[in-house]
Write a protein that holds these residues in place. Sequence first.
Motif, mmCIF file in Angstrom:
data_model
loop_
_atom_site.group_PDB
_atom_site.id
_atom_site.type_symbol
_atom_site.label_atom_id
_atom_site.label_comp_id
_atom_site.label_asym_id
_atom_site.label_seq_id
_atom_site.Cartn_x
_atom_site.Cartn_y
_atom_site.Cartn_z
ATOM 1 N N UNK A 24 -108.905 -49.567 56.997
ATOM 2 C CA UNK A 24 -109.801 -49.424 58.148
ATOM 3 C C UNK A 24 -111.146 -49.970 57.685
ATOM 4 N N UNK A 25 -111.427 -51.201 58.081
ATOM 5 C CA UNK A 25 -112.628 -51.887 57.612
ATOM 6 C C UNK A 25 -113.229 -52.729 58.724
ATOM 7 N N UNK A 26 -114.561 -52.788 58.739
ATOM 8 C CA UNK A 26 -115.288 -53.731 59.586
ATOM 9 C C UNK A 26 -116.228 -54.532 58.708
ATOM 10 N N UNK A 27 -116.049 -55.836 58.713
ATOM 11 C CA UNK A 27 -116.910 -56.729 57.951
ATOM 12 C C UNK A 27 -117.716 -57.585 58.917
ATOM 13 N N UNK A 28 -119.016 -57.639 58.697
ATOM 14 C CA UNK A 28 -119.929 -58.380 59.562
ATOM 15 C C UNK A 28 -120.326 -59.668 58.860
ATOM 16 N N UNK A 29 -119.925 -60.801 59.408
ATOM 17 C CA UNK A 29 -120.160 -62.094 58.752
ATOM 18 C C UNK A 29 -120.830 -63.054 59.726
ATOM 19 N N UNK A 30 -121.569 -64.048 59.212
ATOM 20 C CA UNK A 30 -122.167 -65.049 60.104
ATOM 21 C C UNK A 30 -121.092 -65.771 60.912
ATOM 22 N N UNK A 31 -121.385 -66.078 62.170
ATOM 23 C CA UNK A 31 -120.416 -66.753 63.021
ATOM 24 C C UNK A 31 -119.969 -68.082 62.416
#
Length: 500
Positions: free
Chosen positions: A368-375
């Motif tokens: 259960x992970x959310x990774x926020x990366x540049x588009x």
Amino acid sequence: MSALWSVGAGLLLLLLWVRHRGLEAVLVHHRWVFVLRAWAVWRLHSAPRQHAQRVRHIQAQVREWKEEGSKRYMCTGRPGWLTVSLRVGKYKKIHKNIMINLMDVLEVDSERQVVRVEPLVTMGQLTGHLNPMGWTIPVVPELDDLTVGGLIMGTGIESSSHIYGLFQHICVAYELVLADGSLVRCSPTENSDLFYAVPWSCGTLGFLVAAEIKMIPAKKYVKIHYEPVRGLQKICEKFTEESKKKENSFVEGLLYSLDEAVIMTGVLTDEAEQSKINRIGNYYKPWFFKHVEKYLKADKTGIEYIPSRQYYHRHTRSIFWELQDIIPFGNNPVFRYLFGWMVPPKISLLKLTQGEAIRKLYEQHHVVQDMLVPMKSLEKSIQTFHVDLNVYPLWLCPFILPNNPGMVHPKGNEAELYVDIGAYGEPKRKQFEARASMRQMEKFVRSVHGFQMLYADCYMTREEFWDMFDGSLYHKLREQMNCKDAFPEVYDKICKAARH
């Protein structure tokens, strides 16, 4: 007046019963109690008056901690199993627990278009309160039980975030009780350093006691357009293109394999074609992600009108797609019609009833992970998720990241478009090993100047953590406000390498 006496007598009997049964038993088995409580508070307009009294009680507890010699760190007294995060916070057993009973909507200011709430107000509670009044908030993170405090001290996102940013970016002020027991208000123009340092701090700068959040006018429906897309490059191009369009009120992608996805765009509207209204929130309806998949399998586009509040909480009934691992037959039409009203089980209940052996097994074989990366790194990021995890569906949610001070901001001097890639489920990668695989993922996310949501298991070292996040303002304030003896550092609170 007689009505007031009746409500008061009823509440007194209710409190006596709760004391007899025990709070935890009532929380688990009799949640209707808190629905009744919220109704009574609203009818009596008692929340604002009681708020000041409850805040003074929190201040008194902090001062008592100081008088005792400040021997232990402080933390909120809310049981760890009540949080939506699947992580088990063992620190609560050794820290000084400060009881914070703050769960009410305090004020709706239509002129300023701001709602003032206490930190334990949930998203389900807030939309239920505002929508009948013709208001909503710009970013309504998915699950009903997510709290305002958790979304500020951690973070929150929704398919409207390509316009409004993360949950912290729709907040205009916070009120906190600090380590010395003082009550402070902060905003972009008042104690601004503290205002920008609070998000992502996980309660390590002070106790949040109220927040002011922007409101926007609510509309009855979301007109949603479903478009299946094949080929990873085309998926990324289409998703990026739609995320840049401000005329889209909502943008979301569900990736069902490395090269198959459905891209959804939505606009708020008060008008709807009656034949195309889909009340997806009704208990007997298919789970939303399964409903969306039909467009992919049929290889056709589609348009529907979903009641706005049901759209905001469209993934709640299936906890995105986690419920299919808990109740494999949960989307079967027979089960939905007979027992759909019973789901989803509360995440807090799942945590409360989970044994240590099951928890460890889940930790090793579930992600259960959310990774926020540049588009601009979306295609490379999806390929990395596929190689290291191979979990599907993947949730794609765009957001604009302003260049504000604090722990999370773009690398450059201007706002930048990012995307949240959510992975929830059992990895299909052969020889998956939780620690090694997640460390590899974290390394990649750092390399593209991305961020990991802190509700999930984090395996970074302290140096790696502060390479991912900007700690300059955070550490400065911890020194200035004498937080080092009062609260653990955020890394020590959330990272596996530091937790006991």
